[in-house]
Scaffold this active site. Structure first.
Site, PDB file in Angstrom:
ATOM      1  CB  SER A 220      -5.154  13.785  25.710  1.00 23.39           C
ATOM      2  OG  SER A 220      -4.574  13.436  24.480  1.00 23.39           O
TER       3      SER A 220
ATOM      4  CG  HIS B 215      -1.841   9.853  26.783  1.00 23.36           C
ATOM      5  ND1 HIS B 215      -1.145  11.012  26.507  1.00 23.36           N
ATOM      6  CD2 HIS B 215      -3.095  10.036  26.271  1.00 23.36           C
ATOM      7  CE1 HIS B 215      -1.944  11.845  25.844  1.00 23.36           C
ATOM      8  NE2 HIS B 215      -3.123  11.288  25.704  1.00 23.36           N
TER       9      HIS B 215
ATOM     10  CG  ASP C 241       2.015  11.663  27.350  1.00 23.07           C
ATOM     11  OD1 ASP C 241       1.692  11.154  26.260  1.00 23.07           O
ATOM     12  OD2 ASP C 241       1.192  12.138  28.147  1.00 23.07           O
TER      13      ASP C 241
END
Length: 514
Positions: free
Chosen positions: A227, A483, A453
């Site tokens: 991320s 995610h 995602d």
């Protein structure tokens, strides 16, 4: 209100406790000290404090070994490296394999910004046991987070009120209330954390990582970024391309976007995830309890949010589930397909007038524990974003952008458009429109994008590959949900990532896993 670009949740229990961050100060004098030569004092890790989200000390490793923690000194101001220092909190699990096969340290950043690696790495430790055969697994609380000179803003009671604000104002009165709430929060950050605010940018954290590489005794930084950790990794590669070892970026941030473009991309990404959730619910053998068709599921969610805007329902006593909290909770549940059942249960419950599950999901995203204490996740998230992001958006700019955001997502469009006001009147100027991640001369970086995602939409992976430069980024696609990709346990993804990190086998560019 902070946009939901927060770290993936480490656990979802009945109380939905988010694992995040701890407290430490700054002020040691580093004059005449070679920080790269410092020796770390590794000890058993203490229990996480409030800033890290609380909870017990890390459980023993699968081989009954102990997680170890240490504090690294780093300059408060990298423009004055011989001035005051702060402590950067580290955690490690030593390599489990034969000593002669150890490659070095593998440093993790799990995202946010604002996520505590010291609490998150142990929560996911078993997922990385294969990698531990040849690496010491290492993570850290980035500066401003947890035990690393944490940024603090409002009190727990003030944050409860802040998160009850209507984040999608419909009229001038609601807009004024939102702006006043944002200003009060931002002023509190300056009052309580003025010394740290100029020094929490991603470039500062990247320099900390290169110091960490040296202190850990590694010639190259072997890195696993997830991320926001992909943005941090990209900035590191730009600043220190010659020091990049084997690196993996998973759940990739698009480094080419302005904050507005990023928020719009998230609106599209969360809507796509909501579409997938709705389709999945009605495709099961058992009847979907929240709608007769995928469109019906989404229509009922939109109606629920509209109803909550006018009339909140009981949430977690004494707080009510507002439209904002419900939107936040839905976003949290879309971070992982494992959470979809919680979302179904929460929506079914809310339709019966009880908002507890959706509010617990919202609390998780905001870093609020069951006992009402907040970690410093949100203050750190906003502080780092505002240090990085140059644009300062106005109400007029948000209003001009609203039609495009609403077209992207009926559920999340307004919410993410208005979130662009988070840095309005921030005490410190932002660095740039977007990060520079160009890294000519770097070793190959494996860039893994997930087509489903919500928080870092798939398109960002290809943009990262291009921005890193020719011969650096190697794209791998995972056709999945949630995610990130590595924690999906997809064998194709695992084999590709492990093969590179353990055996230096670079996958063929364009590899697709499903």
């Amino acid at each position: 209100m902070p946009r939901p670009s927060l770290p993936r949740a480490a656990a979802l229990t009945a109380t939905v406790v988010l694992l995040t961050s701890v407290l430490a100060g700054c002020g040691d004098d580093a004059e005449d000290e070679d920080l790269s030569a410092q020796k770390l004092s590794w000890k058993d890790c203490p229990a996480p404090s409030q800033a890290q989200g609380g909870g017990p000390s890390p459980s023993p490793l699968p081989d009954n070994g102990a997680w170890q923690c240490a504090t690294m000194k780093a300059p408060l101001d990298w423009d004055d490296p011989e001035g005051d220092t702060i402590g950067i909190e580290l955690i490690r699990a030593q390599a489990s394999g034969e000593r002669g096969r150890r490659i070095g340290s593998l440093v993790f950043n799990f995202g946010g910004p604002g996520g505590s690696g010291v609490t998150t790495l142990p929560a996911f430790g078993e997922e990385y046991e294969t990698l531990r055969t040849r690496y010491d697994l290492v993570s850290f609380d980035p500066r401003g987070v947890g035990r690393s000179a944490a940024v603090w803003c409002e009190s727990d009671q003030q944050l409860d009120a802040y998160f009850q604000l209507d984040a999608t104002p419909d009229d001038a009165t609601e807009r004024t209330e939102l702006l006043d709430g944002v200003k009060q929060f931002n002023d509190a950050c300056e009052d309580r954390s003025e010394r740290m605010l100029p020094h929490v940018a991603t470039t500062d954290a990247a320099r900390d990582m290169d110091l960490m590489r040296q202190v850990l005794g590694d010639d190259k930084l072997h890195y696993f970024g997830i991320s926001y950790g992909t943005e941090l990794g990209g900035v590191y590669a730009h600043l220190f391309p010659e020091n990049v070892g084997r690196a993996v970026f998973d759940a990739v941030v698009d480094p080419t976007q302005t904050p507005e473009q990023g928020a719009l991309g998230q609106a599209k990404g969360f809507q796509r995830a909501l579409d997938n959730f709705a389709e999945d619910c009605v495709s099961q053998e058992e009847e979907c309890p929240i709608g007769d068709s995928a469109q019906d599921v989404k229509d009922r969610i939109a109606q629920l949010l509209e109803d909550l805007d006018a009339r909140p329902i009981p949430g977690v006593f004494p707080r009510e589930l507002t439209q904002t909290a419900a939107t936040n909770g839905i976003a949290q549940a879309l971070y992982s397909q494992d959470f979809w059942q919680y979302l179904t249960d929460g929506l079914e419950q809310a339709y019966d007038g009880d908002g507890q599950i959706l509010m617990l999901l919202s609390d998780s995203l905001n870093g609020r524990s069951e006992n009402g204490e907040y970690s410093n996740l949100v203050p750190a998230n906003i502080s780092i974003n505002c240090a990085d992001d140059k644009p300062r958006y106005t109400v007029a700019q948000v209003q001009r952008a609203l039609p495009e955001f609403r077209a992207a997502s009926e559920v999340f469009g307004d919410f993410l458009a208005w979130s662009m006001l988070s840095c309005t009147d921030w005490a410190v100027p932002g660095a740039a429109d977007h990060p520079d991640v160009s890294a000519p001369g770097s070793a190959p970086i494996l860039v893994v994008g997930n087509t489903g995602d919500p928080a870092t939409p798939y398109e960002g992976a290809r943009k990262m590959v291009r921005a890193l430069g020719e011969g650096v980024g190697v794209e791998l696609t995972y056709r999945g949900q949630g995610h990130g990709a590595y924690d999906s346990e997809n064998k194709c993804v695992r084999n590709a990532v492990d093969g590179y990190l353990l055996d230096d086998r670079v996958p063929k560019a364009g590899t697709v896993c499903s």
